[in-house]
Write an enzyme that holds these catalytic residues in place. Sequence first.
Site, PDB file in Angstrom:
ATOM      1  N   TRP A   1     -40.341  -2.898 -41.242  1.00 47.57           N
ATOM      2  CA  TRP A   1     -39.793  -4.000 -42.046  1.00 47.57           C
ATOM      3  C   TRP A   1     -40.600  -5.252 -41.746  1.00 47.57           C
ATOM      4  CZ3 TRP A   1     -35.380  -7.628 -40.463  1.00 47.57           C
ATOM      5  CH2 TRP A   1     -34.953  -8.393 -41.556  1.00 47.57           C
TER       6      TRP A   1
ATOM      7  N   ASP B   1     -32.562  -0.346 -35.203  1.00 51.29           N
ATOM      8  CA  ASP B   1     -32.174  -1.101 -36.400  1.00 51.29           C
ATOM      9  C   ASP B   1     -31.387  -0.145 -37.305  1.00 51.29           C
ATOM     10  OD1 ASP B   1     -31.995  -2.554 -38.730  1.00 51.29           O
ATOM     11  OD2 ASP B   1     -34.051  -3.304 -38.651  1.00 51.29           O
TER      12      ASP B   1
ATOM     13  N   LYS C   1     -25.439  -3.629 -46.962  1.00 47.15           N
ATOM     14  CA  LYS C   1     -25.719  -2.617 -47.982  1.00 47.15           C
ATOM     15  C   LYS C   1     -24.514  -1.696 -48.162  1.00 47.15           C
ATOM     16  CE  LYS C   1     -29.794  -4.123 -46.591  1.00 47.15           C
ATOM     17  NZ  LYS C   1     -30.805  -4.921 -47.197  1.00 47.15           N
TER      18      LYS C   1
HETATM   19  C1  LMR Z   1     -35.257  -5.630 -47.412  1.00 48.26           C
HETATM   20  O1  LMR Z   1     -35.974  -5.051 -46.581  1.00 48.26           O
HETATM   21  O2  LMR Z   1     -35.601  -5.791 -48.593  1.00 48.26           O
HETATM   22  C2  LMR Z   1     -33.895  -6.109 -46.999  1.00 48.26           C
HETATM   23  O3  LMR Z   1     -33.656  -5.779 -45.678  1.00 48.26           O
HETATM   24  C3  LMR Z   1     -33.675  -7.539 -47.300  1.00 48.26           C
HETATM   25  C4  LMR Z   1     -34.485  -8.454 -46.430  1.00 48.26           C
HETATM   26  O4  LMR Z   1     -33.887  -9.352 -45.841  1.00 48.26           O
HETATM   27  O5  LMR Z   1     -35.711  -8.301 -46.331  1.00 48.26           O
END
Ligand code: LMR
Length: 409
Positions: free
Chosen positions: A141, A222, A257
């Site tokens: 992420w 996570d 979510k």
């Molecule tokens: C994402 O990865 O799109 C979500 O977790 C929202 C974010 O805050 O990035």
Amino acid sequence: MASATSTESPLDAIPVAPPDPILGLLEAFQKDARSDKINLSVGVYQNESGRTPTLECVRRAEAKLLESGEGHGYLGIDGHPAFVARARRLVFGADAEPGGPLADRLAVAQTPGGTAALRVAADFLHAQFPSSRVWLSQPTWVNHAKIFQSAGFPIGEYPYFDARSHGLDLDRMLDALGQAGPRDIVCLHACCHNPTGVDPSAAEWERIADILRDRNLIPVVDFAYQGFGDGLDEDSAGLNRLVAHGLELVVCGSYSKNFGLYGERVGAVAVRARTPRGAGAALSQIKSAIRANYSSPPRHGAAIVATILNDAELDALWRDEVVGMRRRIRAMRELFVRSLAEHGVDQDFSFLLKQRGMFSFSGLNRMQVDELRSRHAIYIVDNGRINVAGMTTATMDRLCRAIASVLAS
Ligand code: LMR
């Protein structure tokens, strides 16, 4: 007398930060005037009408809350007690219940969303283990590195995704973790890996647990997509393998979510300690980190979650609604793969069917992503991540036609 420089603007000299790779795209999408635009960037679930629905269980819980006189007083530093009690159970199962083997070995605090859970975890860990390094999957992420760096950690990367097989590169992952130093921190995704959708199997979790234990590493798990992979309980199986191996770990959960409570910012940070003393000390340090950040978390979203999980009927309704969201995402994966083939794409996209959760790593390169955005008003993240949960039957044809044209050009 004021010096000549005192009238210069200190702010005028500061550099402009780049837009966020995900939320910056949302801003660009909102400004895009094209009426047929499609947003597959930010990880938000949409229903078949292309809307992010308020779950029925949430509507009913809000009505109940209005009656109950919940009020607007401050929560304690660690959050809403009924929410925290339920969050423990949701993540760690019956072992977390009073009298269970984990009951006095957990430190759990509510946080404003999963991002704050990660930031509190990072602050807590950095205060206690200042010379550790944080290891992130490659890719991960986009916000992970920023969060852990902001807390003061140096970042290392471990291989995760094998672009050729579109699967997990376990051997290279384990090799890299074998180089980590004792008490280094390893960030893992409990399920629905963001951005690849590739999760370890049960046997692979075992091998990951072995190396974490042998190297004395600290996992930060996570857990933002519980229920979107294989099921609410099934999705915590991997992290519970780590617990079964006796590891001390941190779990960062999000209820954005699976309850559709995005803007309410509901999350939790949980530490599993080996001893009751360790759990107590961890909670005290977590509370200290929270107090210095935002004092205490917001009440409304946590009260909604607690109301749902404490009411057998609403709880059953919520579980059904999670199944509904998971099935729709699965159906979109299948339709997407079929429609791409129907539009003459000869590349094999069947790997999308093996991936889990909202996201898939499409394999589209930066130029193709740019072209999708500029020529077709279709927004996906620069690294090729597609939010499958943003697809609908109605937009599928246009989406696949655009991808086919970008792949051909
Ligand atoms: C994402 O990865 O799109 C979500 O977790 C929202 C974010 O805050 O990035």
